[in-house]
Design an enzyme around this catalytic site. Structure first.
Site, PDB file in Angstrom:
ATOM      1  N   SER A 157       0.808  -1.229   0.000  1.00 41.87           N
ATOM      2  CA  SER A 157       0.000   0.000   0.000  1.00 41.87           C
ATOM      3  C   SER A 157       0.835   1.269   0.000  1.00 41.87           C
ATOM      4  O   SER A 157       0.819   2.067   0.945  1.00 41.87           O
ATOM      5  CB  SER A 157      -0.946  -0.036   1.188  1.00 41.87           C
ATOM      6  OG  SER A 157      -1.721  -1.192   1.073  1.00 41.87           O
ATOM      7  N   ARG A 172       7.600   6.427  -3.904  1.00 43.89           N
ATOM      8  CA  ARG A 172       8.145   6.988  -2.655  1.00 43.89           C
ATOM      9  C   ARG A 172       7.455   6.323  -1.497  1.00 43.89           C
ATOM     10  O   ARG A 172       6.329   5.850  -1.613  1.00 43.89           O
ATOM     11  CB  ARG A 172       7.942   8.504  -2.588  1.00 43.89           C
ATOM     12  CG  ARG A 172       6.552   8.973  -2.288  1.00 43.89           C
ATOM     13  CD  ARG A 172       6.346  10.417  -2.637  1.00 43.89           C
ATOM     14  NE  ARG A 172       6.416  10.633  -4.067  1.00 43.89           N
ATOM     15  CZ  ARG A 172       5.391  10.429  -4.905  1.00 43.89           C
ATOM     16  NH1 ARG A 172       4.239  10.007  -4.455  1.00 43.89           N
ATOM     17  NH2 ARG A 172       5.517  10.632  -6.197  1.00 43.89           N
ATOM     18  N   ASP A 210      -3.966  -1.317  -1.645  1.00 39.88           N
ATOM     19  CA  ASP A 210      -5.115  -1.642  -0.782  1.00 39.88           C
ATOM     20  C   ASP A 210      -6.432  -1.061  -1.312  1.00 39.88           C
ATOM     21  O   ASP A 210      -7.497  -1.664  -1.164  1.00 39.88           O
ATOM     22  CB  ASP A 210      -4.870  -1.214   0.686  1.00 39.88           C
ATOM     23  CG  ASP A 210      -4.397   0.238   0.840  1.00 39.88           C
ATOM     24  OD1 ASP A 210      -4.234   0.933  -0.164  1.00 39.88           O
ATOM     25  OD2 ASP A 210      -4.186   0.652   2.007  1.00 39.88           O
TER      26      ASP A 210
HETATM   27  C1  BGC Z   1      -0.325   5.191   0.180  1.00 33.45           C
HETATM   28  C2  BGC Z   1      -1.373   4.511  -0.648  1.00 33.45           C
HETATM   29  C3  BGC Z   1      -2.347   3.769   0.243  1.00 33.45           C
HETATM   30  C4  BGC Z   1      -2.878   4.678   1.342  1.00 33.45           C
HETATM   31  C5  BGC Z   1      -3.792   3.942   2.295  1.00 33.45           C
HETATM   32  C6  BGC Z   1      -0.947   6.026   1.271  1.00 33.45           C
HETATM   33  O1  BGC Z   1       0.041   6.558   2.089  1.00 33.45           O
HETATM   34  O2  BGC Z   1       0.494   5.998  -0.620  1.00 33.45           O
HETATM   35  O3  BGC Z   1      -0.797   3.610  -1.567  1.00 33.45           O
HETATM   36  O4  BGC Z   1      -3.420   3.309  -0.544  1.00 33.45           O
HETATM   37  O5  BGC Z   1      -1.800   5.208   2.070  1.00 33.45           O
HETATM   38  O6  BGC Z   1      -3.163   2.861   2.869  1.00 33.45           O
END
Ligand code: BGC
Length: 485
Positions: A157, A172, A210
């Site tokens: 995620s 990142r 996610d």
């Molecule tokens: C991430 C996402 C993720 C979201 C919720 C963010 O910091 O960059 O990829 O879907 O958090 O988990």
């Protein structure tokens, strides 16, 4: 129907001295986001989402190579690994012959704090260890020697550029993760190398966000779900786009009406600070984070940051010579960054006592501070303001996607600790959505509802969809064209 009271009016704060009332008033001014501002933010959000599908802007709009929804005929046994927040979770999901039905077994492992900012190898080793433990616990060793490799959907995620579904270059780290040497690299070979070292009978089938998992899992049981959102440690959403509306994948010559899930990564919305009403405390949160200038939207609303914002305000008021707040108290514990998490605010907001006794007990136990009643009143109001701002700003994301896609009615599937646990978050978000989209009808045409398990069932479904696509010869965005064992 009468709406529930979602805040306490300052007017009801009897006995609060003038200096603290003035502070509360100031906090109300800087943390409140009115209807006009919500609309302005949403309008800018729509433009930024559009920009991201072309190239440019700060919202990445990552194509995921999840090409459409499950049709209910997905069957089989899959593993799912979920990494990206507080815990690591491994699941085994058995999709049954009956649409929407599945069995799941799962184990959760705490993600050690030091791994989040440690060395890359240590993290992949830890992940492989967890998978190994899970498999050995749930399967006999003799069976393991006989079974084929189990396909795994890896829910990672974080923002990743995917040229294929089984590939993902980390753009990142977010959410306070800062592991050296991974940004700019494809995480799949790193993961696979750790699995291979242990000779685990597992084969990566898809790398998933996610939000995409949430979208797919939710639409599996509710076809009116059009968006998958996470309001948790971080924040983000995914939705289904037509390939024809994503100019940056035009080179693949895919049919214009072919659906593709887009992981917006909209936590990065307004990194340029054009429209979000940032306070001096948001600026500090950003400056002191491992990635200043990134995830501007997320840092104002996600669970990781709510406790920190609250803490920064309290320290600032204490240090203000013009008012007396926690006077004579040792606030050294409160001075420690990230010492409070969002559950501290939730607990304050749910304190059932008129004299805020539970809030007082928490301040004493966790921070060694003995607070007066007016000080407790300020804490309560501040928690409400931060929690309400989070919910109201959160509504702008789904509102912008629905506006962009011209979706007039749908369900939005939401998951995450803030959505599931923070008091009034859902109701406050729903009020904001009504304000942004100018609804007057008694029943909201778009509602944000609890999602199915995206990083478990959703990841398994995406693994199944990928294998099905390989068998059918629909290979758009699939690198491992030989499929799975
Ligand atoms: C991430 C996402 C993720 C979201 C919720 C963010 O910091 O960059 O990829 O879907 O958090 O988990």
């Amino acid at each position: 129907m009468a709406r529930p009271a979602l805040t306490t009016a300052v007017g009801s704060m009897s006995d609060v001295p003038q200096d603290l009332l003035a502070q509360i008033k100031k906090l109300e001014e800087i943390f409140s986001v009115d209807k006009a501002k919500l609309k302005e933010i949403t309008a800018h959000f729509v433009k930024e989402l559009e920009k991201g599908n072309v190239e440019g802007g700060s919202i990445p709009m990552n194509p995921t190579w999840v090409m459409g929804y499950p049709d209910g005929n997905e069957t089989g046994t899959y593993l799912a690994l979920d990494m990206g927040g507080t815990n690591l979770r491994v699941c085994e999901v058995i999709l049954s012959e009956t649409r929407g039905e599945y069995d799941i077994i799962q184990s959760k492992y705490r993600m050690p704090e030091d791994l989040k900012t440690g060395e890359s190898d240590d993290m992949w080793e830890y992940i492989a260890d967890c998978i190994q433990q899970f498999i050995e616990y749930h399967h006999e060793v003799e069976d393991l020697e006989k079974i084929d490799k189990i396909p795994i959907g890896f829910t990672f995620s974080f923002p990743a550029t995917q040229d294929y579904i089984d590939h993902g270059i980390l753009q990142r780290w977010t959410k306070g993760f800062d592991i050296k040497g991974v940004e700019g690299k494809d995480v799949v070979p790193l993961f696979e190398a750790a699995l291979a070292k242990r000779k685990l009978p597992v084969k990566l089938s898809a790398l998933i966000n996610d939000t995409t998992g949430t979208l797919i899992a939710s639409s599996y049981t509710d076809p009116t779900m059009k968006i998958g959102c996470i309001f948790g440690t971080g924040t983000n959403a995914a939705y289904m786009e037509n390939c024809g509306s994503v100019p940056k994948i035009a080179e693949h010559n895919l049919p214009a009406d072919m659906p593709i899930a887009i992981n917006c990564e909209y936590g990065a919305f307004d990194n340029e600070h054009k429209v979000l009403p940032r306070t001096q405390y948001d600026v500090i949160v950003d400056d002191d984070s491992p990635r200043p200038g990134q995830q501007a939207f997320e840092k104002m609303i996600a669970g990781l940051y709510l406790g920190e914002l609250f803490r920064l305000v309290l320290v600032d008021i204490h240090d203000n010579k013009n008012c007396s707040f926690f006077a004579g108290q040792d606030i050294s514990k409160l001075r420690k960054a990230y010492t409070l998490d969002a559950s501290f605010l939730s607990d304050i907001e749910t304190d059932p006592f008129e004299n805020l006794q539970e809030t007082g007990d928490m301040l004493k136990q966790e921070l060694g501070i003995t607070a007066t009643k007016p000080e407790l009143e300020l804490c309560r109001r501040l928690a409400e303001l931060i929690g309400t701002r989070s919910a109201r700003l959160s509504a702008c994301g789904p509102a912008a996607i629905c506006t962009k896609k011209d979706i007039k009615t749908c369900h939005v599937g939401a998951d995450g600790s803030v959505f599931n646990k923070y008091p009034h978050f859902k109701a406050r978000g729903a009020v904001a959505l009504r304000e942004i989209l100018d609804w007057t009808e008694p029943k909201d045409p778009i509602s944000i509802v609890g999602a199915e398990d995206g990083s478990g069932v959703g990841a398994a479904l995406i693994a199944a969809l990928t294998i099905k696509r390989i068998k059918a010869g629909n290979l758009a965005g699939i690198k491992n064209k030989n499929g799975l064992a």
